[in-house]
Every structure is written in structure tokens, then in C-alpha cells.
Design a protein around this motif. Structure first.
Motif, mmCIF file in Angstrom:
data_model
loop_
_atom_site.group_PDB
_atom_site.id
_atom_site.type_symbol
_atom_site.label_atom_id
_atom_site.label_comp_id
_atom_site.label_asym_id
_atom_site.label_seq_id
_atom_site.Cartn_x
_atom_site.Cartn_y
_atom_site.Cartn_z
ATOM 1 N N HIS A 216 0.400 -0.965 -0.014
ATOM 2 C CA HIS A 216 0.110 0.178 -0.128
ATOM 3 C C HIS A 216 0.585 0.708 -0.487
ATOM 4 O O HIS A 216 0.474 2.342 -0.867
ATOM 5 C CB HIS A 216 -0.308 -0.182 0.904
ATOM 6 C CG HIS A 216 -1.798 1.101 1.191
ATOM 7 N ND1 HIS A 216 -2.534 0.699 0.524
ATOM 8 C CD2 HIS A 216 -1.759 2.172 2.298
ATOM 9 C CE1 HIS A 216 -3.765 1.843 0.204
ATOM 10 N NE2 HIS A 216 -3.354 3.186 1.352
ATOM 11 N N ASP A 217 1.886 1.199 1.102
ATOM 12 C CA ASP A 217 2.577 2.679 1.190
ATOM 13 C C ASP A 217 3.540 2.949 -0.016
ATOM 14 O O ASP A 217 4.126 3.841 -0.433
ATOM 15 C CB ASP A 217 3.554 2.435 2.253
ATOM 16 C CG ASP A 217 2.903 2.420 3.475
ATOM 17 O OD1 ASP A 217 1.764 3.084 3.695
ATOM 18 O OD2 ASP A 217 3.491 1.940 4.801
ATOM 19 N N LEU A 220 1.717 4.644 -2.881
ATOM 20 C CA LEU A 220 0.999 5.669 -2.927
ATOM 21 C C LEU A 220 2.774 6.475 -2.867
ATOM 22 O O LEU A 220 2.876 7.783 -3.645
ATOM 23 C CB LEU A 220 0.694 5.945 -1.490
ATOM 24 C CG LEU A 220 -0.585 5.776 -0.835
ATOM 25 C CD1 LEU A 220 -1.125 5.659 0.807
ATOM 26 C CD2 LEU A 220 -1.678 5.870 -2.059
ATOM 27 N N ARG A 223 2.963 7.332 -6.742
ATOM 28 C CA ARG A 223 2.640 8.918 -7.217
ATOM 29 C C ARG A 223 2.737 9.631 -6.921
ATOM 30 O O ARG A 223 2.774 10.555 -7.853
ATOM 31 C CB ARG A 223 0.198 7.640 -6.920
ATOM 32 C CG ARG A 223 0.296 6.822 -7.747
ATOM 33 C CD ARG A 223 -0.761 5.748 -7.510
ATOM 34 N NE ARG A 223 -1.361 5.147 -7.942
ATOM 35 C CZ ARG A 223 -0.333 4.086 -8.443
ATOM 36 N NH1 ARG A 223 0.463 3.208 -7.562
ATOM 37 N NH2 ARG A 223 -0.941 2.849 -8.689
ATOM 38 N N ARG A 224 3.263 9.361 -5.108
ATOM 39 C CA ARG A 224 3.812 10.863 -4.872
ATOM 40 C C ARG A 224 4.761 11.440 -6.131
ATOM 41 O O ARG A 224 5.224 12.419 -5.982
ATOM 42 C CB ARG A 224 4.149 10.993 -3.725
ATOM 43 C CG ARG A 224 3.438 10.886 -2.554
ATOM 44 C CD ARG A 224 3.569 11.266 -0.520
ATOM 45 N NE ARG A 224 4.505 9.892 -0.950
ATOM 46 C CZ ARG A 224 3.960 9.184 -0.294
ATOM 47 N NH1 ARG A 224 2.672 8.854 0.334
ATOM 48 N NH2 ARG A 224 5.043 8.303 0.256
#
Lengths: 248, 248
Positions: A216-217, A220, A223-224
Motif C-alpha cells: 500500500h505504502d 502511494l 504516485r507521489r
């Protein structure tokens, strides 16, 4: 960026400049920002000669016009803007901050007018008499502790505002970020996340119980970072190589 | 117009400046627009001494820091912008036109970042190696016939844009992007690049002859990705783990 007609509609006027280096600097800034018409009022003759004959002097210094008075220099102008520090005197005419000046001058030029931008001598700036030929005063917003600008730098800032700001206003709106690379599609990021995750496992990066949270991290994080398609492929190549090496 | 905190968040960095007059002109423009922090990288010693001891030299010249390399000068910066003519080279990173730069830098400063504005030597400008420490390149929109600006004038124009334009745009845009994370400082990116490079070597990613080119590309890649401080630390942790595993 400026049309020939626009270039012709602005006169830079130097009143009694002293320092040949400053005269050269003003000419250079004019060339940088695409202006061509320079007038010099009552220059100190030896320094004016020195500036004009300097190696590398702009063609526009050679073509500059010399006049005896400011009145003659700006005779053909429909809008004259005087520059200088306002710290020491109470302005007698309208004061326009430089960021607001560009569009105002542009509008005047577009309606067929001719604009004069007047700079005073290095030491004292424009006199009250000089200023009486000006329709408005330009205020360059400077720090109160050191408000007075060098002549060449003040000219550069004013011409930048006019050329790159006021006249670029149209260009800026059409297709700005054309040069930026295509972002990687979500599918590419997922592929990358998969390989990074396998690498994490192969490197015993964290206990098995953490894998779900890590996945999950990682999603993210990617995408950051928002890599381009090309960069995502590069990173993928690196992780594939690492994974191959770890698995051996 | 700038708060003390804002003044502190911008570093002007001059790489190997030659002309003492230019150094003085940059310092003066900084004082005019309210900036205080100047760093000078590998200056030519006699001219640097001359500039510092010149009559009327700004206090900020006295307080300027001298460093041996650009890497050290921008180590604490979270966003580094390189300046120069783009006429003679193909840029390797994002190019931002000066009129669009101000707000971008301002946002970085407001979210707690530190910005470096880097100017190259008068003759040749920043090298490809210098530019690899930059997150983006600034393009001052100049006339194609005379694109190259004088150092002191280029600095004045950039600082005007930032001070009088970006920070004066004020109340309109206040508090927009307040939630985004602090960018990783240049030194952190260098640390990360070092560990990734070791990992590449350990994984036989490429032949030894390619290492120099890879290092350069990696530096640019990390700046394009622009990870936050937290993300940079996460990625560093992952690569340290991978490296440890590969080395066993």
C-alpha cells in the motif's frame, strides 16, 4: 517575442549618463529584451564616446540618437514614464508600480502610441524639471534599506517586465507545459510496484506480516514521485537487474 | 515586502564568478530586492577579495559564504534552480520560464523548503555537471539575436521576479498548497544517489565504463522525482537493505 512595430514604439532615454559601463549595460539589456531605440540626452562627451566605441558595443549604441534636452528626446512620445527612487521626494504625478506598468505601456503602443522610458543620471536621478515631462512615474518595488538600483540593472528589470511579462501574456496562455514529459500510466506504476515488492521480499526487507502495508505504502510513494513514462522504465530496469542478482 | 523568514530561505549561489564588478552587482541586486544569503563557489581569489573589500560593498558580501564545490553550497537546499542560456545546449531537466518561476519558488519556501538560485561563470555559464545538481532550469525569455545576459542584470531580473512579483502577488493565493511535505535537501539526494550507485555496482547493473554517465543520469533522475524528505529516507532504507543483502 516583440514585433518590429512594437520594438519601434519604445524609446529608452538616458538623461546625462556618466558611467560608460552603465551605458553599455543599458544597451545590452535592450538587445536582450528585443528593443532597439536608444536616446541619450546631454551625455558627458568623453564617456559617451568611450561607451560607443567599446569593443562589443551593441549596434544599437551606434544607432543611438543624441539630443540636447529631454524635451526633444521625448518629443514624439505619447506616453512618457520616468524612473527612479521615490524615497526622497513627493511625486507630483501618478505613480505606477513596475508590475502594473507593462500592460499599461503595451496598451499605449497597441493603440498606435509611442512610449518613452526615461532613466536619470546615476547619482541624482531625474530632476523635478525632468519629471515634468513624464506622464507617470515608475516605482520598482525595492527594499526600504537599499532602494536605489544600479542604472543597468534598473533598465534590465524594466525591459524584462515590458518584454517578457506584458508582451508574453498571450504566449503564456497557449500551451505552456508542452515540454514536460508524459507521466507514466497507472499500469506502468503497478508493474514497477510489483517488481519493487518482489525485490523487497528477496532482500528480506520486512517481516511477512508487513507486506500488505508495504504494498500500500509503495503504491502511494510511486504516485507521489510521479515518474515520467521513461523514468518509470529506467527504474524498472534497475530493479529487474537487482532482483535477478538477488535471486541467483 | 519579504519577511525575515522568507529572506533566509533563498540562497543566491555564484559559481566561479570572475568579474568583481559583477559580484558587486549581484550583491546590490540582492540588497535591492531584500535578499541576504550569498554563497560563492570556488571564486577566483584575487577578484573575490577585491569585490569584498570594495568601497560600498554590501554587508552581505562580507557575510557571504565561500565553498569549494556547488554540491556543498546547495547541500541544504530543497529546490535548486540553475540559470543560463539554453540556446547552446539541450536541457536535461525541466525548464521553467522566469515569469512562472516566482510562484513555484515561493510555494517551496512557504512549505518550509530552502531554495537555491545558481548562476554560472560569466563566460561559459554552468557546466553539465553543475546543472546535474539543479532540479530545474530557469529560462529568462530573451531575444534570439542577443540571448545572453550580463550576470548582474540576470540576477536583478530573477530577484525582481521573485521579490516584486511572486511575493507581491500575495493575498490572492495565500495558503494554497500548505499541506504538501518538505522536499528532501540536496545533501540527502546525494546520499541516496551514492547508495543507489553502490547497489548498481553490486548488482553488475552496467559495465564500469558507464558508471560516470550513470552517476550523472541518476542525479538528474532523483531531482526529477523530487522525493519528500520522508520518502527519500524510505527509499534510502530500502536500498541500504538491498545493498546489505547483495554484499552477503
Amino acid at each position: 517575442m516583440l514585433t518590429e512595430d512594437q520594438r519601434e514604439r519604445l524609446e529608452v532615454v538616458l538623461v546625462s549618463p556618466r558611467n560608460p559601463l552603465n551605458i553599455g549595460a543599458v544597451a545590452r539589456a535592450m538587445a536582450n529584451f528585443g528593443f532597439a531605440r536608444l536616446k541619450v540626452v546631454a551625455p558627458y562627451a568623453p564617456h559617451w564616446q568611450e561607451a560607443r566605441s567599446a569593443v562589443g558595443a551593441e549596434a544599437l549604441l551606434g544607432a543611438a540618437t543624441e539630443t540636447a534636452t529631454l524635451a526633444v528626446a521625448v518629443a514624439g512620445c505619447t506616453l512618457v514614464a520616468g524612473t527612479g527612487t521615490l524615497a526622497y521626494r513627493k511625486p507630483e504625478q501618478r505613480v505606477v508600480r513596475l508590475p502594473d506598468l507593462g500592460l499599461l505601456l503595451r496598451r499605449e503602443m497597441e493603440r498606435g502610441g509611442r512610449v518613452g522610458l526615461v532613466f536619470g543620471p546615476e547619482k541624482h536621478g531625474l530632476t523635478r524639471e525632468d519629471l515634468s515631462y513624464c506622464h507617470l512615474l515608475v516605482e520598482i518595488p525595492t527594499d526600504a534599506r537599499q532602494p536605489s538600483m544600479n542604472l543597468g540593472q534598473a533598465a534590465a528589470v524594466c525591459l524584462y517586465e515590458l518584454s517578457a511579462r506584458a508582451f508574453a501574456a498571450d504566449e503564456a496562455t497557449k500551451g505552456t507545459a508542452s515540454s514536460s514529459a508524459t507521466a507514466a500510466a497507472s499500469a506502468r506504476l503497478e508493474l514497477l510496484a510489483g517488481v519493487v515488492e518482489q525485490t523487497m521480499v528477496a532482500a528480506d526487507y520486512s517481516p511477512a506480516a508487513m507486506r500488505e502495508a508495504n504494498r500500500h505504502d509503495l503504491r502511494l510513494l510511486l504516485r507521489r514521485l510521479g515518474p515520467s513514462e521513461r523514468d518509470a522504465r529506467r527504474i524498472l530496469g534497475l530493479f529487474r537487474r537487482i532482483l535477478w542478482k538477488l535471486d541467483r
